[in-house]
Design a protein around this motif. Structure first.
Motif, short mmCIF file in Angstrom:
data_model
loop_
_atom_site.label_atom_id
_atom_site.label_comp_id
_atom_site.label_asym_id
_atom_site.label_seq_id
_atom_site.Cartn_x
_atom_site.Cartn_y
_atom_site.Cartn_z
N ALA A 120 0.83 -1.09 0.06
CA ALA A 120 0.03 -0.01 -0.06
C ALA A 120 0.79 1.38 0.14
CB ALA A 120 -0.96 0.03 1.02
N GLY A 121 1.96 1.25 0.76
CA GLY A 121 2.69 2.10 0.57
C GLY A 121 3.32 2.84 -0.80
N LEU A 122 3.86 1.22 -0.87
CA LEU A 122 4.17 1.53 -2.69
C LEU A 122 3.12 2.42 -3.73
CD1 LEU A 122 6.08 -2.11 -2.92
CD2 LEU A 122 7.41 0.57 -3.34
N ALA A 123 1.93 1.43 -3.64
CA ALA A 123 0.86 2.33 -3.99
C ALA A 123 0.46 3.79 -3.67
CB ALA A 123 -0.59 1.73 -4.46
N LYS A 124 0.78 4.22 -2.93
CA LYS A 124 0.38 5.28 -1.97
C LYS A 124 1.82 6.43 -3.34
CE LYS A 124 -0.77 6.14 1.53
NZ LYS A 124 -0.94 5.97 3.06
N GLU A 125 2.98 5.59 -3.00
CA GLU A 125 4.35 6.66 -3.82
C GLU A 125 4.29 6.75 -5.16
OE1 GLU A 125 5.98 8.30 -2.16
OE2 GLU A 125 6.24 7.61 -0.19
N ALA A 126 3.25 5.77 -5.43
CA ALA A 126 3.41 5.62 -7.13
C ALA A 126 2.28 6.98 -7.59
CB ALA A 126 3.13 4.40 -7.72
N GLY A 127 1.22 7.05 -6.71
CA GLY A 127 0.38 8.48 -6.82
C GLY A 127 -0.98 7.71 -7.13
N TYR A 128 -1.23 6.08 -6.24
CA TYR A 128 -2.48 6.24 -6.00
C TYR A 128 -3.21 7.20 -4.88
CZ TYR A 128 -2.94 1.54 -8.12
OH TYR A 128 -3.03 0.33 -9.36
N PRO A 129 -4.56 7.24 -5.81
CA PRO A 129 -5.00 8.99 -4.70
C PRO A 129 -5.51 8.11 -3.20
CG PRO A 129 -6.52 8.87 -6.68
CD PRO A 129 -4.78 8.15 -6.40
N ARG A 130 -5.78 6.72 -3.19
CA ARG A 130 -6.89 5.88 -2.07
C ARG A 130 -6.15 4.74 -1.90
NH1 ARG A 130 -12.64 5.79 -1.29
NH2 ARG A 130 -12.80 4.73 -3.10
N THR A 131 -5.34 4.26 -0.64
CA THR A 131 -5.19 3.15 -0.85
C THR A 131 -5.91 3.06 0.38
OG1 THR A 131 -2.78 3.85 0.05
CG2 THR A 131 -2.70 4.03 -1.63
N TYR A 132 -5.97 1.46 0.49
CA TYR A 132 -6.32 0.50 1.54
C TYR A 132 -5.23 -0.98 2.62
CZ TYR A 132 -10.53 2.90 1.47
OH TYR A 132 -11.71 4.18 1.74
N GLN A 133 -4.79 -0.84 3.20
CA GLN A 133 -4.84 -2.54 3.35
C GLN A 133 -5.41 -2.81 5.08
OE1 GLN A 133 -0.19 -2.98 4.33
NE2 GLN A 133 -0.30 -3.30 6.26
N PHE A 134 -5.85 -4.17 4.63
CA PHE A 134 -6.31 -5.13 5.57
C PHE A 134 -5.93 -6.40 6.10
CE2 PHE A 134 -9.89 -2.63 3.45
CZ PHE A 134 -9.93 -1.61 4.54
N ASP A 135 -5.85 -6.48 7.32
CA ASP A 135 -5.84 -8.08 7.99
C ASP A 135 -6.56 -8.32 8.23
OD1 ASP A 135 -5.45 -6.20 10.04
OD2 ASP A 135 -2.40 -7.05 10.28
N SER A 136 -7.84 -7.59 8.39
CA SER A 136 -9.27 -8.22 9.63
C SER A 136 -10.09 -8.14 7.92
CB SER A 136 -9.30 -7.24 10.62
OG SER A 136 -10.30 -7.17 10.42
N LEU A 137 -10.39 -8.95 8.38
CA LEU A 137 -11.95 -9.52 7.89
C LEU A 137 -12.75 -8.50 8.08
CD1 LEU A 137 -13.13 -11.12 5.51
CD2 LEU A 137 -14.36 -12.47 6.85
N GLU A 138 -13.15 -8.39 9.13
CA GLU A 138 -14.25 -7.75 9.89
C GLU A 138 -14.13 -6.38 9.31
OE1 GLU A 138 -14.62 -7.52 13.80
OE2 GLU A 138 -16.66 -6.70 14.26
#
Lengths: 189, 189
Positions: A120-138
């Motif tokens: 997600a950090g790489l995507a943000k640095e690449a310029g994605y305006p919205r990034t998320y990361q999840f490790d819980s299904l809920e």
């Protein structure tokens, strides 16, 4: 950690009429769950290119939501596509990555990273305006509606484990056949 | 490049595309120079291999267009942590040797940030010669892998008369091996 199958099921419940481009482990799970197979584009014989194909579809069909179900190993083979996608900034593209830490479909070899890779950090640095990361299904299920309704390009890293045996590969189509199947569903024969 | 040349010591220096003709004009140790042709984008991967197999310092002049074609190599390099690899990224924002087409995300992509997220322990950014000159000792004196992002003015096309003929990779490597054997192991990293 999130069950990869449960994550795919959650996405299926919210997909609506979105086009879904999936590859590797995510594809093997997805095709057994999907109820709109005519709107699925399977990426089998062009390893790592799901993100690039998803970008093309999103640009060609701006009125239609496009979901990419990518893998971490796949993305690393085509990491530059993050920059290309961020640069074209398709508002209708949601890029999910099923991060399982290995090349699962070729025998589970570990990724070449130092560990603790932050996609997600790489995507943000690449310029994605919205990034998320999840490790819980809920948490993922709670945010999914917002993720799918908001403006993209959106990057969603899912830390997954394959807690159920992976289904075998779907019947293999050539890239041409797969594209024409989706085209037919979109514009009619 | 002249500034880097002044501090190269016994380092192997790898250049490609736009950096190749410039480096040829400033290098004072051509025996330790390597020009790669015909393997677009793969310079960073080749530099990693050389760094892992040699006790010498390896200085790479990569291009932003080249790196985007092989962005995953940042993660692979950070995963192997070669202490003797110095990765200079010459950022001109265009594909200069193919006619000056802008790279995706021109002026927007933060390569230093991408390298940091990929796991490079040291990252520098320079947009003027004075800063580069005053800190080059620190850059090359410390441990790698390090990424040094250099903002430069694009110069489209190759200066006439100093282009090298295309060569087979096998020849390039055989000659390099012979040169290294002649020169010995060089400095210890």
């Amino acid at each position: 950690m999130i069950s990869s199958a449960a994550a795919a099921e959650a996405i299926e419940r919210h997909r609506g009429d979105a086009l879904v481009v999936s590859t590797m482990s995510a594809l093997r799970i997805w095709y057994t769950i999907s109820r709109r197979r005519e709107l699925d584009l399977d990426i089998i014989n062009c390893m790592s290119k799901a993100s690039s194909v998803g970008l093309g579809l999103a640009l060609a069909r701006p009125e239609r939501r496009v979901l990419v179900l990518d893998g971490d190993g796949s993305l690393l083979m085509n990491l530059g596509s993050l920059v290309t996608i961020a640069n074209k900034a398709p508002r209708n593209l949601v890029h999910f990555v099923f991060e399982d830490g290995g090349y699962t479909s070729t025998g589970g070899q570990p990724l070449p990273s130092a560990g603790g890779l932050d996609l997600a950090g790489l995507a943000k640095e690449a310029g994605y305006p919205r990034t998320y990361q999840f490790d819980s299904l809920e948490d993922f299920v709670t945010a999914l509606q917002e993720i799918l309704e908001g403006d993209g390009p959106t990057f969603v890293c899912l830390k997954v484990v394959h807690d159920r045996p992976l289904p075998p590969w779907p019947p293999e189509l050539t890239a041409r056949e797969a594209v024409y199947r989706v085209r037919e569903a979109l514009v009619g024969g | 490049m002249r500034i880097v040349e002044g501090h190269r010591g016994g380092a192997l220096v790898i250049t490609c595309h736009s950096s190749r003709p410039v480096w040829r004009q400033v290098s004072r140790d051509e025996e330790m120079d390597i020009f790669f042709t015909g393997c677009m984008g793969k310079e960073s991967s080749l530099a990693l291999g050389l760094a892992l197999s040699s006790s010498r310092k390896v200085i790479l002049f990569d291009g932003d267009g080249s790196l985007l074609m092989n962005l995953g190599s940042l993660v692979t390099i950070a995963g192997r942590l070669p202490e003797n690899l110095y990765h200079f990224l010459v950022r001109n924002g265009v594909y200069a040797t193919t006619g000056g087409q802008p790279i995706p995300g021109q002026g927007k992509v933060d390569f230093a940030g991408l390298a940091r997220e990929a796991g490079y322990p040291r990252v520098y950014e320079f947009d003027n010669l004075e800063d580069l000159a005053s800190r080059i000792g620190e850059v090359l004196g410390g441990r790698g892998p390090v990424l040094v992002s250099l903002q430069v003015e694009p110069e489209v096309g190759e200066p006439p008369g100093i282009a090298l003929p295309r060569r087979r990779m096998a020849e390039v490597f055989a000659e390099l091996r012979a040169r290294l054997e002649r020169k010995g192991a060089g400095e210890v990293r």
